[in-house]
Scaffold this active site. Structure first.
Site, PDB file in Angstrom:
ATOM      1  N   GLY A 492      38.007  37.321  42.953  1.00  0.00           N
ATOM      2  CA  GLY A 492      37.685  38.999  43.293  1.00  0.00           C
ATOM      3  C   GLY A 492      36.440  39.529  42.482  1.00  0.00           C
ATOM      4  O   GLY A 492      36.259  40.851  42.522  1.00  0.00           O
ATOM      5  N   SER A 533      33.464  34.071  31.492  1.00  0.00           N
ATOM      6  CA  SER A 533      32.318  34.949  31.969  1.00  0.00           C
ATOM      7  C   SER A 533      31.237  33.808  32.224  1.00  0.00           C
ATOM      8  O   SER A 533      29.946  34.190  32.182  1.00  0.00           O
ATOM      9  CB  SER A 533      31.991  36.006  31.032  1.00  0.00           C
ATOM     10  N   ARG A 534      31.294  32.756  32.818  1.00  0.00           N
ATOM     11  CA  ARG A 534      30.110  31.573  33.055  1.00  0.00           C
ATOM     12  C   ARG A 534      29.744  31.746  34.408  1.00  0.00           C
ATOM     13  O   ARG A 534      28.387  31.362  34.473  1.00  0.00           O
ATOM     14  CB  ARG A 534      30.860  30.388  32.676  1.00  0.00           C
ATOM     15  N   THR A 536      28.071  33.645  36.673  1.00  0.00           N
ATOM     16  CA  THR A 536      26.724  34.413  36.690  1.00  0.00           C
ATOM     17  C   THR A 536      25.646  33.685  35.916  1.00  0.00           C
ATOM     18  O   THR A 536      24.660  33.242  36.673  1.00  0.00           O
ATOM     19  CB  THR A 536      26.732  35.611  36.488  1.00  0.00           C
ATOM     20  N   ALA A 722      20.207  37.707  33.508  1.00  0.00           N
ATOM     21  CA  ALA A 722      21.593  38.110  33.420  1.00  0.00           C
ATOM     22  C   ALA A 722      22.619  37.414  32.275  1.00  0.00           C
ATOM     23  O   ALA A 722      22.172  36.283  32.225  1.00  0.00           O
ATOM     24  CB  ALA A 722      22.318  37.922  35.019  1.00  0.00           C
ATOM     25  N   LYS A 723      23.561  38.280  31.885  1.00  0.00           N
ATOM     26  CA  LYS A 723      24.417  37.372  31.120  1.00  0.00           C
ATOM     27  C   LYS A 723      26.102  37.492  31.794  1.00  0.00           C
ATOM     28  O   LYS A 723      26.032  38.422  32.656  1.00  0.00           O
ATOM     29  CB  LYS A 723      24.340  38.010  29.618  1.00  0.00           C
ATOM     30  N   VAL A 725      29.465  38.844  32.391  1.00  0.00           N
ATOM     31  CA  VAL A 725      30.359  40.095  32.426  1.00  0.00           C
ATOM     32  C   VAL A 725      31.623  40.267  32.840  1.00  0.00           C
ATOM     33  O   VAL A 725      32.276  41.294  32.859  1.00  0.00           O
ATOM     34  CB  VAL A 725      29.347  41.238  33.121  1.00  0.00           C
ATOM     35  N   GLU A 727      34.548  39.182  31.700  1.00  0.00           N
ATOM     36  CA  GLU A 727      35.680  39.547  30.695  1.00  0.00           C
ATOM     37  C   GLU A 727      35.421  40.969  30.091  1.00  0.00           C
ATOM     38  O   GLU A 727      36.436  41.443  29.538  1.00  0.00           O
ATOM     39  CB  GLU A 727      36.022  38.191  29.871  1.00  0.00           C
TER      40      GLU A 727
END
Lengths: 771, 160, 291
Positions: A492, A533-534, A536, A722-723, A725, A727
């Site tokens: 999701g 959060s890996r 991306t 990009a980092k 996001v 979590e």
């Protein structure tokens, strides 16, 4: 990054979302295979019991029952629900294989002890009540501090005093001389905190459909977030070659960490092996609550010392993490609290410790934010307490101590980019900090208003604690569209859309032309999965590299057609054109088609494949601001406004980033105020075992306004800057609310959830009512 | 137990179905009619994921015995789009980012449809209030409420 | 733990007589089904084990009609909570009932659930019951020996227990005509908006010549049944209602309740907030009585 972006940064809806709006999206419980049976699990009603005998004869005789299985039927191999031997860079293999597919001894209320497969769900549930288990109840222990006392009941024989593991911070977070640091501080604050076992509350209950065919091939439909590591674990568990296993992630109805482990999948596979038929196993919500991983609960002490000018001088964290009957990831989620807590601010003297203790309770593992929300609750409250003692504005105190680009980040690597100060400043402006902070205490009778804030740093993947390996494969189709093969499932987070945008930008073709191939370990190359959060950042970089390679091939082919050097070509609007003479061009479709249907004998499918391992870790940062209204007569808290200011590098899709942050607010409000996992002290049973008894926020419990500010400054290492996001949205929500409560009514809440009962009690203790 | 024959009109099609009395409408829709867009989550009437419209009103299919729906008109998520044309609510949910994992979405959409049928021009507060029996763990509800308001605007503009 | 329901026999009586007959035969083995929002989850949790289900929705003599009568207002047994909430008659003359039902969050539960069903569950946390208690409601009950009328106040015996016999059903809720200069209010405290009450309170005040002619206060979730707090009511009677009198009554109410600690709240909190809610409900009711 000077290039003009055409796709990255746009609010684009991920393609498959349409299927969720029409009801066509199929989740695991919606999968139906020919000849399929229904499974059902019998869970232990006791927190600790020897299983003396299981009489399954009555259940087996019920018409329609195909199999009844117990630990006797299971492979005699211990397995780890969090998957063994995940490469842990500094600390070795911490995941411990400590359970059988069905329990040899019940270690918590909810521990699976037997399972059934039957023609339909009704029959399976009827048969469940016919299994007779002769339990010998054993003394049990629910509280971690009781569990480590000499003579306490042992949950696992190997773990003396129930101590699963004692952890210290990684060397880069042990600094200076802590005692001296505190002695030389002008203000020292030390406080104890407790955070409860938040439940993922994913809407789709834990489910599996497994099919083992006559060749021994295992097909397992599972919502597991780490499909490839899970496949490997299944192989070890059943002694089956990995190539014979296909783990399929269809649509997944929410995850939030609980799907990092597998739960009833091995049972379902075993039932299918025994019956030679496909089996579907869908947990009820009550089963979800008692027997899938919750967030880890923690007791901890935060001690921070500051100099008069607000400089943080010393910090110590002592954490006790309360694992359940099995370890899952409690040792990681516990240990990593030290990394989040100690790694956030600049500090010359620091240390800490973390004990992870087995108890006879539901297993605690991963939860969104993985220990960060837990520890930042206390750390950020202590910072506000210190600000009060120092007479400093909490905004200024934080700005004084935030780490900047180039300093060492929480995971021991240099910070690639940090715009945390922008987050703090912009968030403060948006909430109206200067106008509101400390200004409304006397107003409005029994309703007092206040504002509070919190900050955090997180990660983009877990390197260097964990290997961060992803693969991506892009191939051009003959009409100029492209298939992007990656593994992450879609719980999701719209990761497929994010990766499609990265691919489209990298290839120079419209995002509509990207088609995702994913969700099956048979079709995809290795990917660690969705966590930390890996996706991306790590999978995104793999995709970008695959796109670069595919585009290179594309331009080389085009160069031959146009008789130009590939270096002079570029792609725009589905056309490949000569940069110096844009009128000279050919279509992407033409190049791809000629490459595939090539009569000259040099056919090729234009493609690019990349294996990517992160050797850096760009940290997302964020600041959170809450404005609350507290009713001093009832202790009720209403959240008026909430602002999240997030530095996630370049937002690939701002709508997705907002969605992650807004959803984080819901989970943070629940974590902070309403969600309480209650275990009966006398029986060990979970009392809060459904949405009736465990309350997560609904529409009316949310802030009146929720705003997400995206700082949107690119990071040097992330794909297009990009980092991660996924979590961060949740991490600082609860402490911002807690600090706002203090600003409103002057009490510090230390235990989560901060219920009206606790707040009212604190208010009454603060100023006894006058009769 | 003895099976009985009931008649359900589901998404405009009449079905003659044989059911045992303890079977819920949710089971009939999912297991017998293969309409798996209707979800089952809590089974306790708390989350709204199983919501369908019965004679136009939002009800919980997990708390409804199929027998009691005999003769009634049922709309599930599969029937919301007409002739291949998405309902404005579906379009708005897709475009506004109101869908993440999507498991609550069918229930959210049907409850929202009931709201707009009842109140074509709701305020933000009215939308929140009407959706308070539908839980979502992903979105924080912000974009869901945005989407319902956007759909209302669109429908009022179109004079539908 | 379960997702399916256990098998049971099913009966759809067409008349009240048939229903009473079936209930008389099966006694406690039978359950009456109307909306199902409370019963079906309990069946799923194996907290109720009926062998027979008597669905009363098809009884022609029962309806969900809400209408004015010579005596006041009549609400049919099949009236959904939602239809009562939306009824202009209820909103106009019995606002406290509207307010109580409005406080129930889930539209689906209110659409499906009936007020009578809510009453028969006999949970001390009912939001409907305190409102009906302060409105002086009566329930028309039909059984094998005919019809009777029971005041709402006498209906409850304990948690899950009422005076209703297994072979009786409620056919109507009857509310007396509202008196002039009467105001009412309902308030509750919850963990989240969609929750059953930790504490709730309903009050009606009838004023005459600046003094309180009649006061009714009922509270929920603070004893084994919803209850009228009559000492508190007594404090108000014939008094000019200022903040001090209201506070005294609220304190009296808190003294009368016997809450327990459970998953939703603590006994201490419930006692303390009974005072707060009663005070606030009285203030609101007074304001409305004056309006």
């Amino acid at each position: 990054m000077s290039q003009k972006l055409t796709c990255v940064g746009k609010r684009i809806t991920q393609k498959d979302v349409l299927l969720k709006a029409t009801g066509e999206a199929r989740y695991v419980p919606d999968v139906r295979l020919p000849g399929m049976l229904w499974g059902k699990v019998l869970h232990s009603p006791y927190p600790h019991a020897k299983i003396k005998k299981i009489d399954k004869s009555k259940a087996e005789k019920l018409p329609g029952v195909a199999a009844v299985i117990t630990v006797e039927d299971a492979p005699k191999i211990l397995w780890a629900r969090s998957f063994r031997d995940m490469p842990m860079a500094p600390s070795g293999a911490l995941q411990r294989a400590d359970e059988y597919i069905l329990a040899d001894k019940a270690r918590y209320v909810g521990d699976p002890v037997a399972a059934i497969a039957a023609v339909d769900e009704k029959t399976a549930e009827e048969a469940l009540e016919l299994i007779e288990v002769d339990y010998e109840q054993l003394p049990f222990v629910l509280d971690p501090f009781e569990a480590i006392k000499p003579g306490a009941p042992l949950v696992h024989d190997y773990a003396k005093n129930n101590m699963a593991v004692h952890l210290t911070p990684p060397p880069f977070l042990v600094k200076g001389d802590v005692e001296k640091g505190f002695a030389e501080s002008d203000v020292v604050v030390e406080e104890k905190f407790f955070v409860s076992k938040q439940v993922a509350c994913q809407m789709e209950t834990q489910s599996c459909v497994a099919s083992v065919d006559s060749s021994g091939k295992i097909t397992c439909y599972s919502p597991c977030q780490l499909a490839h590591p899970f496949r490997r674990e299944l192989g070890k568990m059943f002694n089956v070659p990995v190539g014979k296993i296909n783990v399929i992630n269809p649509f997944v109805g929410g995850s939030f960490g609980c799907r990092l482990s597998c739960h009833n999948e091995p049972i379902c596979v075993l039932l299918s092996m025994k019956t030679h038929k496909p089996v579907k196993l869908v947990y009820s919500k009550e089963e979800d609550f008692i027997s899938i991983d919750t967030r880890t609960p923690h007791y901890y002490t935060v001690k921070m010392g500051f100099k008069k000018d607000g400089t943080l001088n010393a910090m110590n964290l002592d954490v006790t993490t309360w694992a359940g009957g099995y370890l899952s990831r409690a040792q990681l989620a516990g240990g990593i609290t030290l990394i989040w807590g100690l790694g956030h601010y600049r500090c010359p003297n620091m240390n800490g410790s973390c004990d992870v203790i087995y108890t006879n309770t539901t297993v605690a593992g991963a939860g969104r934010g993985f220990g960060n929300p837990a520890i930042m609750w206390g750390v950020e409250e202590v910072v506000d307490m210190a600000a009060e003692k120092l007479g400093m504005n909490p905004v200024e105190l934080r700005l004084k101590n935030t780490k900047q680009t180039g300093e060492m980040a929480n995971m021991g690597l240099p910070i690639e980019s940090s715009y945390i100060d922008d987050c703090i400043r912009e968030g403060a402006r948006a909430i109206g900090w200067d106008e509101k902070r400390g200004k409304n205490k006397g107003g409005n009778g029994t309703l007092k208003r206040g504002v509070g804030m919190a900050t955090m740093t997180h990660c983009s993947g877990a390197w260097p604690l964990l290997i961060e390996h992803s693969n991506a494969f892009i191939k051009f189709n003959e009409d100029g569209t492209a298939d992007l093969t990656v593994n992450p499932g879609s719980p999701g987070t719209h990761i497929w859309g994010t990766l499609s945008q990265i691919a489209a930008e990298g290839l120079g073709i419209p995002v509509e032309d990207i088609y995702i191939v994913t969700g099956e370990t048979d079709k995809t190359m290795f990917d660690l999965g969705s966590h930390a959060s890996r996706s991306t950042y790590v999978t995104g970089n793999a995709v970008l590299e695959a796109a670069r390679l595919a585009k290179k091939q594309l331009l080389e082919r085009a160069g031959k057609i146009l008789s130009e050097s590939p270096d002079d070509l570029d792609v725009r609007d589905r056309q490949i054109y000569v940069k110096s003479n844009p009128e000279k061009k050919t279509s992407v479709a033409n190049v791809c088609s000629q490459a595939i249907y090539n009569l000259k004998g040099d056919s090729m499918n234009i493609s690019g494949k990349s294996s990517w391992c992160s050797h850096y870790n760009s940290i997302p940062t964020a600041a959170y601001f809450a404005e609350v209204e507290v009713d001093t007569e009832t202790g009720e808290v209403k959240i008026l406004n909430f602002v999240t200011a997030v530095d996630c590098g370049k937002a690939i899709n701002p709508m997705t980033v907002e969605g992650q942050c807004e959803g984080g607010v819901q989970q943070g409000v629940g974590y902070g105020l309403t969600e309480d996992y209650v275990i009966n002290k006398n029986t060990g049973a979970v009392e809060s075992n459904n949405f009736t008894s465990y309350k997560m926020p609904g529409t009316m419990d949310m802030p009146e306004t929720t705003k997400t500010i995206i700082i949107d400054k690119p990071d040097p290492k992330g794909p297009f800057g990009a980092k991660g996001v996924g979590e961060p949205g949740l991490v600082g929500v609860a402490p911002a609310i807690g600090n706002a409560i203090h600003d409103a009514v002057g009490v510090w809440m230390k235990d989560l959830p901060a219920t009206p009962e606790k707040i009212l009690k604190a208010l009454m203790e603060k100023s006894p009512q006058q009769d | 137990m003895k099976k009985e024959i009931i008649n359900l009109t589901v998404n405009g099609t009449l079905h003659e179905i044989s059911v045992e009395p303890q079977v819920t409408l949710n089971e009939v829709l999912r297991e017998q009619l293969d309409l798996t867009g209707t979800k089952l989550s809590c089974g306790a009437g708390e989350c709204g994921a199983c919501t369908v419209l019965i004679d136009g009103k939002p009800e919980l299919s997990c708390c409804t015995l199929a027998m009691t729906a005999n003769g009634k008109d049922i709309l599930t998520i599969e029937g919301l789009a007409r002739d291949g044309e998405l309902h404005p609510l579906q379009k708005a949910f897709v475009e506004c980012g109101a869908i993440q994992c999507g498991f609550c979405t069918p229930g959210m959409l049907l409850t929202s449809k009931a709201l707009l049928d009842e109140n074509p021009d709701p305020t933000r507060e009215e939308v929140k209030s009407y959706l308070s029996g539908n839980l979502c763990r992903c979105t924080g509800y912000v974009k869901i409420v945005d989407a319902v308001l956007a759909a209302a605007t669109e429908m009022n503009k179109g004079g539908k | 733990m379960f997702r399916t329901l256990k098998p049971f026999g099913y009966f759809e009586p067409k008349t009240i007589e048939e229903a009473i007959g079936a209930l008389s035969v099966h006694g406690a083995k039978a359950k009456v089904l109307a909306g199902g929002v409370d019963l079906v989850p309990r069946l799923r949790k194996r907290q109720a084990h009926p062998e027979y289900m008597i669905n009363i929705q098809q009884i022609e003599e029962l309806d969900g009609i809400i209408k004015e009568t010579a005596e006041g207002l009549r609400i049919g047994a099949l009236a959904s909570l939602r239809s009562i909430e939306l009824s202009p008659l209820v909103k106009k003359n019995y606002f406290v009932l509207h307010e109580a039902i409005h406080s129930i969050a889930s539209i689906q539960v209110k659409t499906q659930g009936t007020a009578v069903g809510n009453l028969c569950v006999a949970t001390p946390a009912s939001d409907v019951a305190p409102a009906l208690l302060v409105l002086d409601a009566k329930f028309r009950i039909v059984g094998p020996s005919g019809e009777k009328t029971v005041p709402a106040e006498n209906f409850y015996l304990g948690v899950g227990q009422t005076v209703l016999q297994p072979n009786e059903i409620i056919t109507e809720i009857l509310l007396p005509k509202p008196q002039a200069k009467t105001g009412g209010a309902f308030l509750k405290l919850v963990r989240t908006a969609a929750d059953i009450a930790k504490v709730n309170a309903a009050a009606t005040l009838t004023m005459a010549d600046g003094a309180c002619k009649e006061a009714r206060i009922a509270v929920g979730s603070v004893a084994t049944t919803v209850l009228r707090v009559k000492k508190a009511e007594g404090v108000l009677k014939e008094q000019k209602l200022d903040l001090k009198v209201i506070e005294t009554a609220a304190r009296a109410a808190a003294e009368e309740v016997k809450p327990i600690s459970d998953l939703r709240s603590t006994a201490e909190y419930r006692k303390e907030t009974t005072r707060v809610l009663v005070k606030r409900a009285l203030e609101k009711a007074l304001e409305r009585a004056k309006a």
